[in-house]
Structures are given as C-alpha cells and as structure tokens.
Enzyme design. Structure first.
Site, PDB file in Angstrom:
ATOM      1  N   THR A  58       0.857  -1.200   0.000  1.00  0.00           N
ATOM      2  CA  THR A  58       0.000   0.000   0.000  1.00  0.00           C
ATOM      3  C   THR A  58       0.890   1.246   0.000  1.00  0.00           C
ATOM      4  OG1 THR A  58      -0.267   0.164   2.397  1.00  0.00           O
ATOM      5  CG2 THR A  58      -1.836  -1.229   1.220  1.00  0.00           C
ATOM      6  N   ASP A  59       2.067   1.129   0.565  1.00  0.00           N
ATOM      7  CA  ASP A  59       3.001   2.264   0.526  1.00  0.00           C
ATOM      8  C   ASP A  59       3.437   2.555  -0.910  1.00  0.00           C
ATOM      9  OD1 ASP A  59       4.577   4.137   2.238  1.00  0.00           O
ATOM     10  OD2 ASP A  59       6.213   3.202   1.099  1.00  0.00           O
ATOM     11  N   PHE A 119     -46.685  19.939   1.708  1.00  0.00           N
ATOM     12  CA  PHE A 119     -46.797  18.475   1.821  1.00  0.00           C
ATOM     13  C   PHE A 119     -48.220  18.180   2.293  1.00  0.00           C
ATOM     14  CE2 PHE A 119     -45.855  14.328   3.994  1.00  0.00           C
ATOM     15  CZ  PHE A 119     -45.619  13.637   2.816  1.00  0.00           C
ATOM     16  N   ARG A 166     -44.202  25.410   3.950  1.00  0.00           N
ATOM     17  CA  ARG A 166     -43.277  24.969   5.001  1.00  0.00           C
ATOM     18  C   ARG A 166     -41.850  25.297   4.587  1.00  0.00           C
ATOM     19  NH1 ARG A 166     -42.501  18.371   4.120  1.00  0.00           N
ATOM     20  NH2 ARG A 166     -42.000  18.539   1.909  1.00  0.00           N
ATOM     21  N   VAL A 184     -40.556  16.347  -1.275  1.00  0.00           N
ATOM     22  CA  VAL A 184     -39.128  16.133  -1.545  1.00  0.00           C
ATOM     23  C   VAL A 184     -38.996  15.136  -2.702  1.00  0.00           C
ATOM     24  CG1 VAL A 184     -36.948  15.317  -0.570  1.00  0.00           C
ATOM     25  CG2 VAL A 184     -38.555  16.576   0.874  1.00  0.00           C
ATOM     26  N   GLN A 185     -39.871  14.125  -2.690  1.00  0.00           N
ATOM     27  CA  GLN A 185     -39.818  13.082  -3.726  1.00  0.00           C
ATOM     28  C   GLN A 185     -39.865  13.712  -5.123  1.00  0.00           C
ATOM     29  OE1 GLN A 185     -41.385  12.722  -0.793  1.00  0.00           O
ATOM     30  NE2 GLN A 185     -41.728  10.579  -0.279  1.00  0.00           N
ATOM     31  N   ASN A 242     -34.724  14.871   4.626  1.00  0.00           N
ATOM     32  CA  ASN A 242     -35.621  15.999   4.877  1.00  0.00           C
ATOM     33  C   ASN A 242     -35.250  16.592   6.233  1.00  0.00           C
ATOM     34  OD1 ASN A 242     -37.731  17.749   4.779  1.00  0.00           O
ATOM     35  ND2 ASN A 242     -39.353  16.213   4.761  1.00  0.00           N
TER      36      ASN A 242
END
Ligand SMILES: O=c1[nH]c(=O)c2[nH]c(=O)[nH]c2[nH]1
Length: 338
Positions: A96-97, A198, A215, A263-264, A290
């Site tokens: 990984t180095d 809503f 809202r 929101v949908q 939300n």
C-alpha cells in the site's frame, strides 16, 4: 446506494480484516496454490486491499497564474491470487506504501486535470504495470478550493476554501473491461422558506402531521451518477451542470421560486433535468434527507408576551429525519423504439 456510504463500507471492509487464519498452503483446500487444487470447508469471499486518504496538492504554474487541485485519493486493488491472505505469501503484493508513491509519481508526471481523469490514469497504471492485478478502483475526493476574488478580480495565486458541495468520483476498472466511472457530489446543504408543501398523504389512525401548504424545505443533497463513456466528457463541466440542475429544481427563479409538492417530486425533477442535459450520464442516484424545521406553537403565551401568530421562529430538528432517494436511468428500450 450513494457512494459516500459505499466508501465507508469499502473502508470498513479493508480495516476489519482482523480474522487471522493460521493458514498455510496445506490449509488452503478451496484454492489452487503452487499448482495444487485444494478443497476447504471455507471460501474467501470479497477481498482486496489498498491505501486510503492519500493527500495530494497539485500546483499548476503558468507564469504568475497558479491553479491548484487538492485531492484525497484511495486506491484499492484486487489481485488474481489469494495466496497473500491464505498462505502468507507476499510475493504478489504491491505494498500500500507503493500504491501511495504511484499516486504522487503519476500526479507529477501527468498532472491532475480532473478527479475522474486522474482516477482513470491511476487505475490504468495498475492494470498495465502489474499483470496480476485483476481489478483496480480509485476513489478521489476533491477539496473545494476556489480562486479568491479581490475587488471583483481573480487572484493569481490565492484561494479560498468554499465547501458549498464536495466533489468525489469512483473509478473501477476490471481487466479486459471498460472502466466504470461514477461522479459524485455530497454535502450540498440548501434551505428555502416557502414554495414547499406536503399534503394529501395517507390519513389514518397513526397520522398526526397536518397538511401544510407552506413549510420550510431544507436538505443535504448527495448525488452519484454513472457515465456511459469517458470519451469527450468534460468532467468538470458535468459536475457544475449536475449542481446547477439540482439547485434550479430546488430553488427555481430568484423572484418567484419553484413550487415543491414533496421532496420526492423535487428530487425526481432534478434527476430528469440532469439526464436531459448530460447525454453521457446513463444513471443518476440522489438522496435528500428531509431536514425538518418545525413551526412552533407560541399561542399559549399571553398576547402581552407573544403578539400574533408565530411565523418567524422555527425549531430545527435534525433527528429523526426523513430520507428520500431514487435512481433514474435511461430507458434503453424506449430509446431503441424511437
Ligand atoms: O416531502 C415529504 N415527503 C415525505 O415522504 C414526508 N414525510 C413526512 O413526514 N414529511 C414529508 N415530506
């Protein structure tokens, strides 16, 4: 699933490898090792390894005009053989180095044009250089540096951290396959004070939430999208377009805004606009929690303390929060019929 959470899962799967099998070649009966086939009552499932959070700043200098890009890069490799896990044989391991060093050397040699192009380059390097790598994945997250403006003019070499939204990408390249390129945006936090309703949702004995025609709507957007091709894609331009489409469908025109029935629906309209605008995106996934801001009923206070209906003070409630998500993809059959 948004890539942000996938990344976390990916990390966990790397770091939770605390299961120590006291395995040697004889114990490995489910795999072939040194030309022998072994059977075992266990089978190694997903495996791989890599380096996470390789931090890199690249400065491109054109005379006195400097341009920067700062990345955090994760590299992840899957090798053909599992002998490193099963038999303690490290001969195939690209440490990984070493993977970290490759990230720096490639940035120096080729520069960093965009997160996606850099991720493609790094994947390609691993597959091309090491024949026993069967799959390379590179995740790049970009730090949101913006050129500083001074009295309306771009500064030559000073930048300001502007974390309006974070950009990331994930490229996975399997040998003999085309690279899979996912672009991403997260932490785009927005709020509007009207033009959100809503209403008309299920009314039953469990419902307490009243209908509301006005809202506060606030969310923190995550979006990931899959490209159908890398050819001719302006990755920086696409990222800007995705952000603009989301903001446009959330906020609308500056004077009147845009109405959101849920929101949908807002999420879906943003996804549609993105697919309309960017031909090279074949699928987009978005999630919008939300973030509730509840109205406070202050009517119990005497008029001498609180005058009139409270339309100013809201209570932000971040937990629990609703979470809305959807994937929109091109309907290939519909396109074929056209
Ligand atoms: O836009 C919304 N969608 C929902 O599904 C929902 N559920 C909820 O309580 N409030 C909201 N708002």
């Amino acid at each position: 699933m948004p890539w942000s959470s996938t990344r976390r899962m990916k990390r966990d799967s790397h770091t939770n490898g605390h299961l120590h099998l006291a395995a040697n070649a004889e114990d490995d009966r489910s795999n072939s090792y040194q030309g022998k086939e072994y059977r075992d009552s266990y089978e190694l499932g997903q495996y791989g390894y890599g380096k996470n959070y390789v931090k890199l700043l690249h400065v491109h200098r054109e005379g006195s005009l400097h341009t920067i890009r700062e990345y955090e890069v994760d590299t992840h490799l899957k090798l053909q053989s599992k002998k490193d896990f099963i038999a303690g044989d490290n001969k195939d391991i690209i440490a990984t180095d070493t993977q970290k060093n490759i990230v720096y050397v490639l940035a120096k040699k080729y520069g960093v044009e965009s997160p996606e192009k850099f991720a493609l380059l790094v994947c390609n390097h691993f597959l091309y250089t090491y024949r026993h790598v069967v799959e390379a994945s590179v995740h790049v997250e970009e730090y949101p540096w913006e050129r500083l403006q001074v009295d309306g003019s771009d500064h030559n070499h000073a930048f300001i951290f502007s974390p309006r939204a974070l950009r990331f990408c994930m490229v996975t390249h399997k040998r003999n396959d085309r690279p899979n390129i996912i672009g991403g945006l997260r932490d785009l936090r927005v709020l509007k004070t009207t033009q959100s309703a809503f209403t008309d949702f299920i009314q039953d004995e469990y419902r307490t939430l009243p209908d509301t025609n006005d809202r506060i709507f606030s969310t923190v957007v995550t979006a990931t999208w899959e490209y159908s091709t890398a050819n001719g894609v302006d990755f920086d331009g696409v990222w800007d377009t995705v952000k603009e489409c989301i903001l446009d469908k959330f906020a609308g025109p500056p004077d009147t805004g845009i109405f959101s029935p849920s929101v949908q629906n807002t999420l879906y309209l943003a996804e549609r606009k993105i697919l309309d605008k960017v031909e090279q995106i074949k699928r987009i996934d978005m999630s919008m929690p939300n973030k509730h801001y509840f109205t406070l009923d202050l009517s119990k206070f005497p008029q001498s303390v609180v005058k009139g209906k409270n339309e100013e003070v809201y209570q932000p409630v971040d937990k629990p929060c609703g979470i809305i998500h959807a994937t929109l993809q091109r309907n290939v059959q519909a396109r074929a019929k056209m």
